[in-house]
Design a protein around this motif. Structure first.
Motif, PDB file in Angstrom:
ATOM      1  N   SER A 233      20.761  -2.417 -27.136  1.00 24.55           N
ATOM      2  CA  SER A 233      20.860  -1.843 -28.748  1.00 24.55           C
ATOM      3  C   SER A 233      19.663  -1.576 -29.502  1.00 24.55           C
ATOM      4  CB  SER A 233      21.398  -3.253 -29.568  1.00 24.55           C
ATOM      5  OG  SER A 233      20.286  -4.219 -29.677  1.00 24.55           O
ATOM      6  N   VAL A 234      19.952  -0.662 -30.449  1.00 23.94           N
ATOM      7  CA  VAL A 234      18.780  -0.023 -31.107  1.00 23.94           C
ATOM      8  C   VAL A 234      17.729  -1.382 -31.684  1.00 23.94           C
ATOM      9  CG1 VAL A 234      19.782   2.277 -31.300  1.00 23.94           C
ATOM     10  CG2 VAL A 234      20.216   0.185 -33.268  1.00 23.94           C
ATOM     11  N   SER A 235      18.582  -2.337 -32.157  1.00 21.76           N
ATOM     12  CA  SER A 235      17.497  -3.310 -32.446  1.00 21.76           C
ATOM     13  C   SER A 235      16.563  -3.892 -31.508  1.00 21.76           C
ATOM     14  CB  SER A 235      18.510  -4.558 -33.222  1.00 21.76           C
ATOM     15  OG  SER A 235      19.339  -5.001 -32.197  1.00 21.76           O
ATOM     16  N   LYS A 236      17.186  -4.048 -30.097  1.00 23.28           N
ATOM     17  CA  LYS A 236      16.387  -4.442 -29.158  1.00 23.28           C
ATOM     18  C   LYS A 236      15.390  -3.620 -28.639  1.00 23.28           C
ATOM     19  CE  LYS A 236      15.620  -7.094 -25.550  1.00 23.28           C
ATOM     20  NZ  LYS A 236      15.006  -8.426 -25.700  1.00 23.28           N
ATOM     21  N   ILE A 237      15.759  -2.257 -28.879  1.00 29.22           N
ATOM     22  CA  ILE A 237      14.775  -1.151 -28.628  1.00 29.22           C
ATOM     23  C   ILE A 237      13.534  -1.176 -29.335  1.00 29.22           C
ATOM     24  CG2 ILE A 237      14.275   1.195 -28.636  1.00 29.22           C
ATOM     25  CD1 ILE A 237      17.115   1.622 -27.303  1.00 29.22           C
ATOM     26  N   SER A 238      13.816  -1.372 -30.718  1.00 29.64           N
ATOM     27  CA  SER A 238      13.065  -1.651 -31.725  1.00 29.64           C
ATOM     28  C   SER A 238      11.938  -2.924 -31.665  1.00 29.64           C
ATOM     29  CB  SER A 238      13.549  -1.848 -33.193  1.00 29.64           C
ATOM     30  OG  SER A 238      12.828  -1.907 -34.346  1.00 29.64           O
ATOM     31  N   THR A 239      12.604  -3.891 -31.342  1.00 27.11           N
ATOM     32  CA  THR A 239      11.872  -5.095 -31.170  1.00 27.11           C
ATOM     33  C   THR A 239      10.894  -5.024 -29.994  1.00 27.11           C
ATOM     34  OG1 THR A 239      13.340  -6.680 -32.039  1.00 27.11           O
ATOM     35  CG2 THR A 239      11.846  -7.720 -30.838  1.00 27.11           C
ATOM     36  N   GLU A 240      11.381  -4.419 -28.917  1.00 33.99           N
ATOM     37  CA  GLU A 240      10.567  -4.279 -27.709  1.00 33.99           C
ATOM     38  C   GLU A 240       9.541  -3.255 -28.068  1.00 33.99           C
ATOM     39  OE1 GLU A 240      12.451  -3.489 -24.021  1.00 33.99           O
ATOM     40  OE2 GLU A 240      13.780  -5.201 -24.178  1.00 33.99           O
ATOM     41  N   MET A 241       9.921  -2.434 -28.655  1.00 34.61           N
ATOM     42  CA  MET A 241       8.826  -1.181 -29.114  1.00 34.61           C
ATOM     43  C   MET A 241       7.634  -1.524 -29.708  1.00 34.61           C
ATOM     44  SD  MET A 241       8.309   1.993 -27.774  1.00 34.61           S
ATOM     45  CE  MET A 241       6.496   1.873 -27.656  1.00 34.61           C
ATOM     46  N   LYS A 242       8.046  -2.394 -30.603  1.00 33.15           N
ATOM     47  CA  LYS A 242       6.838  -2.804 -31.415  1.00 33.15           C
ATOM     48  C   LYS A 242       5.937  -3.681 -30.726  1.00 33.15           C
ATOM     49  CE  LYS A 242       8.959  -2.684 -36.163  1.00 33.15           C
ATOM     50  NZ  LYS A 242      10.001  -2.017 -35.722  1.00 33.15           N
TER      51      LYS A 242
END
Length: 441
Positions: free
Chosen positions: A329-338
């Motif tokens: 999900s885009v929220s998972k991508i955002s959390t991992e990327m940060k």
């Protein structure tokens, strides 16, 4: 018996490193798991842990030493019951006489297979390859020889038969350090030239010069040296083809605002780049002919999209990877990327977190860059360069209007990806970004 601590290979491509800092001193007692030193590789500064217990008897390589080859003895530990003051490193064995060295049977060298996460996993599960003697590490006739490009070039220059060399790298891969003291054979240069493509000329280093202009001279870090080497290699050996599309962002920006409002209670704030990572991953799944790597006489096709994301760090540039971005999900991508970007700037990424990937994305829009051409990150087959979103005249419903538009340029390895396939990927990427509800479906 004294235990020798050797310079470890902290990544599959590491052949030498800098011993940045010792965390122990002579006379210290260490247990398994204790931190011994900080070692600077080509991408990060990593901690080196003790495996054995004992007392630090000798530190042979002082901190701050550059270009320490993998396998070099850097310290000696006195084991239980040993006198630390008398424990010394074992003397290096004398090289065997050239006349007594056996002449191995020449074996046709084949192009090395490009590394991939799937092949590495398979190697771990299946154990030693057929044809290899697990005890000796020697290659049998007809087996593919695994060696780094640098090791192949050195072998060709010195006339070393790679089939007779035991590899110490992952999966038995031959690295530069394995060639020290290896016997030369007369047939090796000829067979290497006949069996493999001629290696690209080594990039010429800039000659030192004198200048009267006031200046400072800073020593290059291992990371900067690696960036210089890899970018030169990429531009010299990979035929790049560049394809650019203009993409309207207004719907994506509206969706991002709505998602951030909904995710605010969870403390998650999506960036435009998070959505573009997901969009590139989905586009690669739609156009799998672009989710590939060129590997000599093979084309490696990937079944998932692992997106390497360019992150600027004080020492240069590093590309942490969002694994399986097409399924997250885009929220998972955002959390991992940060989390990955934060540890990248601290130099704390593990090798598997920045090595690999099936394609890359580089976003310079935050600097106001309208459009640029990025250099492919080998062995990947493409990279997407993202420019700034700008207000531009745009045709909306057959009428001239003002819209937010960005330019995206795909760089493709033309050996592996045809122009038409690259164009299909750019078209798919544009369609996904301009109709962004598919990103959350």
């Amino acid at each position: 018996m004294p235990i020798e601590l050797k310079m470890p290979a902290l990544s599959p491509t590491m052949e030498e490193g800098t011993l940045a800092k010792w965390l122990v001193k002579e006379g210290d007692t260490v247990q398994s798991g204790d931190l011994l030193a900080e070692i600077e590789t080509d991408k990060a500064t990593m901690e080196f842990e003790a495996i054995d217990e004992g007392t630090i008897a000798q530190i042979l390589v002082p901190e701050g030493t550059d270009n320490v080859k993998v396998g070099t003895v850097i310290a000696v530990i006195a084991g239980e019951g040993e006198d630390a003051s008398t424990a010394k490193a074992a003397p290096a064995p004398a090289p065997a006489a050239a006349a007594s060295a056996p002449t191995p049977e020449p074996v046709r060298a084949e192009p090395v297979e490009a590394p991939s996460s799937s092949s590495a996993t398979a190697a771990k599960k299946d154990g030693p390859s057929p044809g290899r003697d697990p005890g000796s590490g020697q290659m049998e006739k007809g087996e593919r020889i695994k060696a780094s490009p640098l090791a192949r070039r050195i072998a060709a220059e010195k006339g070393i038969d790679l089939s007779a060399v035991k590899g110490s790298g992952p999966g038995g891969r031959i690295v530069k350090a394995d060639l020290e003291g290896a016997p030369a054979t007369a047939a090796a240069p000829a067979q290497a030239a006949a069996a493999t493509p001629a290696p690209a000329a080594a990039p010429q280093q800039a000659a030192p010069f004198e200048t009267d202009i006031p200046h400072t001279a800073d020593k290059l870090s291992n990371m900067r040296k690696t960036i210089a080497r890899r970018l030169t290699e990429a531009k010299q050996t990979i035929p790049h083809i560049y394809l650019t599309v203009d993409i309207q962002l207004d719907r994506l920006l509206k969706l991002r605002g709505e998602l951030n409002a909904a995710l605010e209670p969870q403390g998650i704030k999506l960036s435009v780049n998070d959505l573009l990572i997901k969009a590139l991953a989905k586009a690669l799944m739609q156009v799998p002919k672009c989710n590939v790597s060129f590997a000599g006489d093979q084309l490696i096709s990937y079944s998932r999209a692992d997106i390497s994301v360019a992150v600027s760090v004080p020492a240069g540039l590093i590309t942490p990877i969002i694994v399986g971005a097409d399924e997250k999900s885009v929220s998972k991508i955002s959390t991992e990327m940060k989390e990955l970007a934060g540890r990248a700037k601290e130099g704390k990424l593990q090798p598997h977190e920045y090595q690999g990937g099936t394609a890359s994305i580089s976003n310079m829009g935050m600097f106001g860059i309208s459009q640029f051409d990025a250099v492919i990150n080998p062995p990947q087959g493409m990279i997407m360069a993202i420019g700034a979103g700008e207000k531009r005249p745009w045709i909306v419903d057959d009428a001239l209007a003002i819209a937010t538009v960005m330019s995206a340029t795909g760089s493709f390895d033309h050996r592996a990806i045809d122009g038409a396939d690259g164009a299909q990927l750019m078209q798919a990427f544009k369609q996904i970004v301009e109709n962004p509800l598919g990103l959350v479906a």
